[in-house]
Design a protein around this motif. Sequence first.
Motif, PDB file in Angstrom:
ATOM      1  N   THR A  66      -8.170   4.475   2.264  1.00  0.00           N
ATOM      2  CA  THR A  66      -7.180   4.009   2.426  1.00  0.00           C
ATOM      3  C   THR A  66      -7.134   2.650   3.139  1.00  0.00           C
ATOM      4  O   THR A  66      -6.662   1.695   3.084  1.00  0.00           O
ATOM      5  CB  THR A  66      -6.055   4.990   2.970  1.00  0.00           C
ATOM      6  OG1 THR A  66      -5.991   6.098   2.021  1.00  0.00           O
ATOM      7  CG2 THR A  66      -4.643   4.432   3.042  1.00  0.00           C
TER       8      THR A  66
ATOM      9  N   MET B 187       0.889  -1.131   0.060  1.00  0.00           N
ATOM     10  CA  MET B 187      -0.095  -0.028   0.225  1.00  0.00           C
ATOM     11  C   MET B 187       0.740   1.263  -0.101  1.00  0.00           C
ATOM     12  O   MET B 187       0.448   2.434  -0.397  1.00  0.00           O
ATOM     13  CB  MET B 187      -0.965  -0.022   1.089  1.00  0.00           C
ATOM     14  CG  MET B 187      -2.145  -1.028   1.125  1.00  0.00           C
ATOM     15  SD  MET B 187      -3.277  -0.637  -0.092  1.00  0.00           S
ATOM     16  CE  MET B 187      -3.501   1.307   0.229  1.00  0.00           C
ATOM     17  N   GLY B 188       1.924   1.312   0.479  1.00  0.00           N
ATOM     18  CA  GLY B 188       3.014   2.443   0.723  1.00  0.00           C
ATOM     19  C   GLY B 188       2.487   3.371   1.880  1.00  0.00           C
ATOM     20  O   GLY B 188       2.857   4.507   1.666  1.00  0.00           O
ATOM     21  N   VAL B 189       1.717   2.781   2.721  1.00  0.00           N
ATOM     22  CA  VAL B 189       1.499   3.791   3.976  1.00  0.00           C
ATOM     23  C   VAL B 189       1.881   2.950   5.130  1.00  0.00           C
ATOM     24  O   VAL B 189       1.866   1.615   5.235  1.00  0.00           O
ATOM     25  CB  VAL B 189      -0.008   4.279   3.906  1.00  0.00           C
ATOM     26  CG1 VAL B 189      -0.324   4.868   2.865  1.00  0.00           C
ATOM     27  CG2 VAL B 189      -0.847   2.753   3.929  1.00  0.00           C
ATOM     28  N   THR B 190       2.161   3.748   6.187  1.00  0.00           N
ATOM     29  CA  THR B 190       2.412   3.189   7.567  1.00  0.00           C
ATOM     30  C   THR B 190       1.099   2.951   8.253  1.00  0.00           C
ATOM     31  O   THR B 190       0.276   3.329   8.029  1.00  0.00           O
ATOM     32  CB  THR B 190       3.260   4.202   8.293  1.00  0.00           C
ATOM     33  OG1 THR B 190       2.443   5.461   8.527  1.00  0.00           O
ATOM     34  CG2 THR B 190       4.480   4.640   7.332  1.00  0.00           C
TER      35      THR B 190
ATOM     36  N   GLU C  51       0.940  11.022   8.692  1.00  0.00           N
ATOM     37  CA  GLU C  51       2.394  10.769   9.087  1.00  0.00           C
ATOM     38  C   GLU C  51       2.679  11.512  10.417  1.00  0.00           C
ATOM     39  O   GLU C  51       2.115  12.759  10.436  1.00  0.00           O
ATOM     40  CB  GLU C  51       3.426  10.984   8.033  1.00  0.00           C
ATOM     41  CG  GLU C  51       3.203  10.154   6.704  1.00  0.00           C
ATOM     42  CD  GLU C  51       3.069   8.672   7.217  1.00  0.00           C
ATOM     43  OE1 GLU C  51       3.802   8.011   7.807  1.00  0.00           O
ATOM     44  OE2 GLU C  51       2.252   8.032   6.651  1.00  0.00           O
TER      45      GLU C  51
ATOM     46  N   GLN D 204      -6.030  -5.699   0.506  1.00  0.00           N
ATOM     47  CA  GLN D 204      -4.892  -6.215   0.151  1.00  0.00           C
ATOM     48  C   GLN D 204      -4.595  -7.139   1.065  1.00  0.00           C
ATOM     49  O   GLN D 204      -4.095  -8.258   0.764  1.00  0.00           O
ATOM     50  CB  GLN D 204      -3.950  -5.154   0.060  1.00  0.00           C
ATOM     51  CG  GLN D 204      -2.383  -5.483  -0.311  1.00  0.00           C
ATOM     52  CD  GLN D 204      -1.694  -4.336  -0.523  1.00  0.00           C
ATOM     53  OE1 GLN D 204      -1.573  -3.397   0.154  1.00  0.00           O
ATOM     54  NE2 GLN D 204      -0.837  -4.482  -1.378  1.00  0.00           N
TER      55      GLN D 204
END
Length: 122
Positions: A48, A1-4, A13, A55
């Motif tokens: 998100t 996903m590219g997110v924390t 963030e 996913q």
Amino acid sequence: MGVTPFHLVYGGETVISAEVGIEYDRVQQYDADNAERRQLEFDLVNETRAKAAAQLTTYRQRMRQRYNRWVIPRSFQVGDLVWRKVKLVGDVGKLEAPWAGSFKIVEKLRSGAYYLEDKDGR
């Protein structure tokens, strides 16, 4: 996903204390326009999260398929003779037999669990 994970929970963030003390770019560039962007991020955080959940579900399905491709299901009946795996404990050497046997299945307790008794009836 590219997110924390922090982003999934809080919608943005984190700014760590080292960044605050150094006047990091995110701290220096903060203004009213950033507040509007933060509000947009909060509006998109549910989307998100939904993408991350989808996913994760896809990943779990792939792992389940990969596991099921290599596993051979086994089922035993009462009266079958089986060997029991020995757990290595203490000073047991690696060349010792990993199995003890033979045991007779006396009762099927639940899926994959059995009550055993050795050949001598113990």
